[in-house]
Design a protein around this motif. Structure first.
Motif, mmCIF file in Angstrom:
data_model
loop_
_atom_site.group_PDB
_atom_site.id
_atom_site.type_symbol
_atom_site.label_atom_id
_atom_site.label_comp_id
_atom_site.label_asym_id
_atom_site.label_seq_id
_atom_site.Cartn_x
_atom_site.Cartn_y
_atom_site.Cartn_z
ATOM 1 N N UNK A 193 0.853 -1.183 0.000
ATOM 2 C CA UNK A 193 0.000 0.000 0.000
ATOM 3 C C UNK A 193 0.889 1.233 0.000
ATOM 4 N N UNK A 194 0.554 2.222 -0.808
ATOM 5 C CA UNK A 194 1.259 3.499 -0.808
ATOM 6 C C UNK A 194 0.406 4.507 -0.035
ATOM 7 N N UNK A 195 0.998 5.092 1.021
ATOM 8 C CA UNK A 195 0.283 6.027 1.893
ATOM 9 C C UNK A 195 0.913 7.407 1.811
ATOM 10 N N UNK A 196 0.128 8.439 2.114
ATOM 11 C CA UNK A 196 0.705 9.790 2.063
ATOM 12 C C UNK A 196 1.408 10.178 3.367
ATOM 13 N N UNK A 197 1.324 9.327 4.394
ATOM 14 C CA UNK A 197 2.025 9.567 5.655
ATOM 15 C C UNK A 197 2.521 8.229 6.188
ATOM 16 N N UNK A 198 3.530 8.282 7.017
ATOM 17 C CA UNK A 198 4.027 7.077 7.660
ATOM 18 C C UNK A 198 3.257 6.838 8.964
ATOM 19 N N UNK A 199 2.470 5.772 9.051
ATOM 20 C CA UNK A 199 1.658 5.561 10.255
ATOM 21 C C UNK A 199 2.494 5.365 11.514
ATOM 22 N N UNK A 200 3.762 5.010 11.365
ATOM 23 C CA UNK A 200 4.616 4.826 12.547
ATOM 24 C C UNK A 200 5.125 6.159 13.078
ATOM 25 N N UNK A 201 4.954 7.227 12.284
ATOM 26 C CA UNK A 201 5.461 8.530 12.737
ATOM 27 C C UNK A 201 4.384 9.593 12.804
ATOM 28 N N UNK A 202 3.143 9.192 12.552
ATOM 29 C CA UNK A 202 2.028 10.134 12.583
ATOM 30 C C UNK A 202 1.435 10.161 13.996
ATOM 31 N N UNK A 203 0.987 11.329 14.442
ATOM 32 C CA UNK A 203 0.225 11.431 15.683
ATOM 33 C C UNK A 203 -0.920 10.413 15.588
ATOM 34 N N UNK A 204 -1.011 9.513 16.589
ATOM 35 C CA UNK A 204 -1.946 8.383 16.478
ATOM 36 C C UNK A 204 -3.370 8.835 16.158
ATOM 37 N N UNK A 205 -3.798 9.955 16.746
ATOM 38 C CA UNK A 205 -5.170 10.413 16.533
ATOM 39 C C UNK A 205 -5.430 10.743 15.063
ATOM 40 N N UNK A 206 -4.343 10.967 14.300
ATOM 41 C CA UNK A 206 -4.500 11.359 12.896
ATOM 42 C C UNK A 206 -4.283 10.203 11.916
ATOM 43 N N UNK A 207 -4.028 9.007 12.441
ATOM 44 C CA UNK A 207 -3.785 7.857 11.559
ATOM 45 C C UNK A 207 -4.996 7.594 10.659
ATOM 46 N N UNK A 208 -6.192 7.838 11.210
ATOM 47 C CA UNK A 208 -7.390 7.587 10.402
ATOM 48 C C UNK A 208 -7.489 8.540 9.216
ATOM 49 N N UNK A 209 -6.723 9.636 9.239
ATOM 50 C CA UNK A 209 -6.765 10.609 8.130
ATOM 51 C C UNK A 209 -5.692 10.348 7.072
ATOM 52 N N UNK A 210 -4.821 9.366 7.311
ATOM 53 C CA UNK A 210 -3.780 9.070 6.323
ATOM 54 C C UNK A 210 -4.434 8.659 5.006
ATOM 55 N N UNK A 211 -3.921 9.201 3.914
ATOM 56 C CA UNK A 211 -4.515 8.907 2.614
ATOM 57 C C UNK A 211 -3.919 7.651 1.989
ATOM 58 N N UNK A 212 -4.790 6.805 1.437
ATOM 59 C CA UNK A 212 -4.322 5.646 0.668
ATOM 60 C C UNK A 212 -4.161 6.109 -0.781
ATOM 61 N N UNK A 213 -2.899 6.135 -1.272
ATOM 62 C CA UNK A 213 -2.648 6.595 -2.636
ATOM 63 C C UNK A 213 -2.801 5.458 -3.640
ATOM 64 N N UNK A 214 -2.396 4.271 -3.235
ATOM 65 C CA UNK A 214 -2.549 3.120 -4.124
ATOM 66 C C UNK A 214 -2.503 1.835 -3.310
ATOM 67 N N UNK A 215 -3.235 0.835 -3.798
ATOM 68 C CA UNK A 215 -3.203 -0.502 -3.215
ATOM 69 C C UNK A 215 -2.799 -1.453 -4.339
ATOM 70 N N UNK A 216 -1.755 -2.237 -4.081
ATOM 71 C CA UNK A 216 -1.180 -3.079 -5.130
ATOM 72 C C UNK A 216 -1.230 -4.544 -4.695
#
Ligand SMILES: [Zn+2]
Length: 558
Positions: free
Chosen positions: A519-542
Motif C-alpha cells: 500500500x502506498x500512503x501519504x504519511x508514515x503511520x509509525x510517525x504520525x500522531x496516532x489520533x491522525x492515523x485515520x486521516x492518512x490517505x491511501x494513494x494506491x493498493x497493489x
C-alpha cells in the motif's frame, strides 16, 4: 518478465531485523529486492522506475476476520448508523427513502444502528417500522448483526407469530402484552439474514446467473476494501452460495483481495463432498472452518460468567455444550481444517479452550502429520493454528491458557471507538480488561487485527489507531495499560494476520520472494500522531504487483 522499481519512498517492510529501505524491485508479481535505490537499480538495470515522491509504502493490509459478502450486500442498505441517524424518526425517514428505490419482491433494508446510541436508548419496534414502511416487508439490522427488527409484513413472511415460543439459540422481543415487538435475537436473526442474502442474490441475477449477481456483491466489497489498503481478507462466514460468488469473481480476475474463507461448520459436508477444501487459486482458499460458540458483545448476548446489568440482561447465549463442541473441533481437525471459533464472553472462551485443549493434547497427530518435530515447546502443538475469533472477555487466566495452547486470536481494535462505550455499560467492572491486546501479546499470543465489518467499518486505519489509543466514542480510554505501540498495532494487520491464515511465507511483510502486495500512503503511520492515523490517505493498493486501487495516478496506465 515484468520488472518495476519503486523508489524515493519510505518503505516500512515490517520484516524482522530489516534495515531502512527507499526502493523495492517487483518482478512478475513478487518482491525481488528491497533496500537502497542504488543496490535495487543495479539488480535490474532495465526495469521501469516509478518515483513515489517520499510517500510511505507498507505491506498490503490483511483483515483477519470480516464478512466480505455481507459488506457488499449491505452497501445497498439504508445507512441507519449513529451518529448520522440519531433517533428513531431519522431511521424511519431513511427506511421510507429506501422503500422508494427497493425493487418489489426485495425487503426494504436498513443497517448499522446501535440501540444504546439512539436518543431513545432502545431498539425501534415493529410498529415504528410499520409507520415508515406500512405495506411491504422491512428489516433493520443492528450493527452487531446479532439482532434485527422486523415490521409486521416481514414478521409474517418470516413465519414469526405472536404466542410462538423463543426458537433454539435465540429470542424474540415482546411487548407488555407478550406480543412480538419485532426484535429478533441471534439464531433466527442469522437464519433470516442468510435467507435474505440468498434471496436477493437470486432476485438480482437473471435466471441461472445468480452467481453473477453474487459476484457483483463481492466486487462492490472488494472495491471498498481495496480503497482502505486491504489486499487480503478472511471471509468469516463462507457458505456454498457465497463461495460460488467468490469463485466466479476469481475466475473472471475480479477479486481485489486474496480471500481466505472460513467455511461455516454446517457447510463443511458440502465442501468436502464437492472436493473444494484447500487452495483454489492465489486468491481464493477454503482451509478453515467457522463455528460460533456464543453471541455478540454489543448485542449483550456473549456468554459471560455473571449477568448483564443492561438489557436484555441474562448471561448471554451459548450455542454448544462443551462435549459437542469438542467433537466438532476433533472432527474438523482430523480433516485438516484450521478451526476458528467465535467466542466473546468468558464463559464461552473457557469452553472453547477446553475443547481445543482436549483435541490438541490427544491429537499429537496434528503436529506430526505436518512435519513438526516431536517434543516441540508448549503451544507449538497447535500446528493448524486453531483460532479464537474476537476473544473480547478473555481475562488474564484465560489468556494464559490460550497462550499455553498456542491459540491464535483474531480480534477487533476498531470496536473500541465505535462500540467501547456500550461495552463499558455492559461490563462496568471489567471494562478495562476487555480486548486486552498488550496483555495478550505479553502472554505470547499471536493476535491478528480485523474489523468484523460490516459490524463496523472495514477501515484498518481505524483499527490501528484504536489499538494505539483505545479511546471510546465518548473519549474514555478503555484499559490504558493495554495500549499498543504503533509498530505493534501495524503488525496486527500485517505479519500477525498473515500468520493467522498460514500465509506468513507469502504476505505480511515486504521481503524478497514474497508476493508484491503493498500500500502506498501519504504519511508514515509509525510517525504520525496516532489520533491522525485515520486521516492518512491511501494513494494506491497493489496486489501481486498490480494496482487494484489508486486515488491518483502513481502507476499511470495500470
Ligand atoms: Zn464476525
Amino acid at each position: 518478465m515484468v520488472e518495476l522499481i519503486i523508489e524515493d519512498a519510505v518503505i516500512v517492510t515490517m520484516a524482522a531485523g530489516a534495515g531502512p529501505a527507499d526502493a523495492m524491485l517487483i518482478r512478475d508479481g513478487r518482491i525481488a529486492a528491497v533496500g537502497h535505490a542504488e543496490t535495487v537499480r543495479a539488480a535490474a538495470p532495465r526495469a521501469e522506475v516509478v518515483r513515489l515522491g517520499g510517500a510511505t509504502v507498507i505491506p498490503g493490509l490483511i483483515d483477519a476476520h470480516c464478512h466480505v459478502a455481507d459488506i457488499g450486500y449491505l452497501a445497498a442498505a439504508a445507512d441507519c448508523g449513529q451518529p448520522s441517524a440519531p433517533d428513531i424518526a431519522a431511521i424511519q425517514a431513511r427506511l421510507k427513502q429506501a422503500a422508494e428505490r427497493t425493487p418489489d419482491g426485495t425487503w426494504v433494508t436498513g443497517a448499522g444502528y446501535a440501540e444504546y446510541k439512539l436518543r431513545e436508548g432502545r431498539h425501534p419496534t415493529r410498529t415504528e417500522l410499520d409507520e415508515a414502511v406500512p405495506n411491504r416487508p422491512a428489516v433493520l439490522y443492528h450493527t452487531s448483526l446479532h439482532v434485527c427488527v422486523l415490521n409486521t409484513a416481514a414478521l409474517q413472511e418470516a413465519g414469526f407469530a405472536d404466542g410462538q415460543p423463543d426458537p433454539p439459540g435465540g429470542a424474540f422481543g415482546r411487548d407488555s402484552e407478550g406480543r412480538l415487538d419485532g426484535v429478533v435475537y441471534e439464531a433466527p436473526m442469522f437464519a433470516l439474514f442468510e435467507a435474505r442474502i440468498r434471496h436477493d442474490i437470486a432476485q438480482a441475477g437473471a435466471a441461472g446467473a445468480a452467481s453473477a449477481a453474487g459476484a457483483t456483491i463481492i466486487e462492490t466489497a472488494g472495491e471498498r476494501l481495496a480503497g482502505f489498503g486491504l489486499t487480503s481478507a478472511c471471509d468469516a462466514d463462507m457458505r456454498r452460495d457465497t463461495f460460488a460468488a467468490f469463485a466466479e469473481a476469481d475466475a473472471a480476475g475480479r477479486l481485489r483481495q486474496r480471500i481466505y474463507g472460513l467455511v461455516v461448520h454446517d457447510q463443511v459436508d458440502w465442501l468436502l463432498g464437492a472436493g473444494l477444501q484447500g487452495r483454489h487459486s492465489g486468491q481464493l482458499a477454503t482451509e478453515a472452518v467457522k463455528i460460533w460458540a456464543d453471541g455478540g458483545m454489543s448485542s449483550r448476548t456473549a456468554a459471560i460468567g455473571g449477568t448483564y446489568p443492561v438489557p436484555p440482561y441474562g448471561s448471554g447465549i451459548l450455542y454448544f455444550e462443551r462435549d459437542e463442541l469438542t467433537e466438532m473441533v476433533r472432527d474438523f481437525d482430523a480433516h485438516g481444517f484450521q478451526v476458528c471459533i467465535h467466542a466473546q464472553g468468558d464463559r464461552a472462551i473457557e469452553i472453547v479452550l477446553d475443547a481445543y485443549a482436549a483435541v490438541l493434547s490427544s491429537g499429537l497427530s496434528a503436529g506430526l502429520s505436518s512435519g513438526l518435530p516431536s517434543g516441540v515447546a508448549a503451544g507449538a502443538g497447535n500446528s493448524r493454528r486453531h483460532r479464537i475469533e474476537h476473544g473480547g472477555a478473555m481475562y488474564p487466566p484465560l489468556a494464559a491458557r490460550a497462550a499455553a495452547l498456542g491459540i491464535v486470536v483474531a480480534s477487533q481494535p476498531g470496536f473500541l471507538s465505535s462500540l467501547g462505550d456500550g461495552f463499558l455499560a455492559a461490563f462496568p467492572e471489567t471494562g478495562d480488561e476487555l480486548y486486552s491486546f498488550a496483555s495478550w501479546q505479553r502472554a505470547g499470543i499471536t493476535v491478528a487485527g480485523s474489523s468484523d465489518a460490516p459490524v463496523i467499518t472495514a477501515d484498518p486505519r481505524i483499527g490501528i489507531r484504536d489499538a494505539i489509543l483505545r479511546r471510546t466514542g465518548d473519549g474514555r480510554v478503555l484499559g490504558p495499560a493495554e495500549r499498543l505501540a504503533a509498530r505493534d498495532a501495524l503488525a496486527l494487520y500485517t505479519t500477525q494476520a498473515a500468520y493467522a491464515c498460514h500465509r506468513e511465507n507469502e504476505i505480511g511483510s515486504l521481503e524478497p520472494d514474497k508476493l508484491a502486495d503493498f500500500v502506498v500512503l501519504d504519511q508514515n503511520p509509525l510517525e504520525t500522531d496516532a489520533a491522525l492515523i485515520s486521516d492518512i490517505g491511501v494513494l494506491a493498493t497493489v496486489l501481486g504487483g498490480t494496482p487494484v486501487y489508486q486515488s491518483g495516478s502513481i502507476f499511470p496506465g495500470r
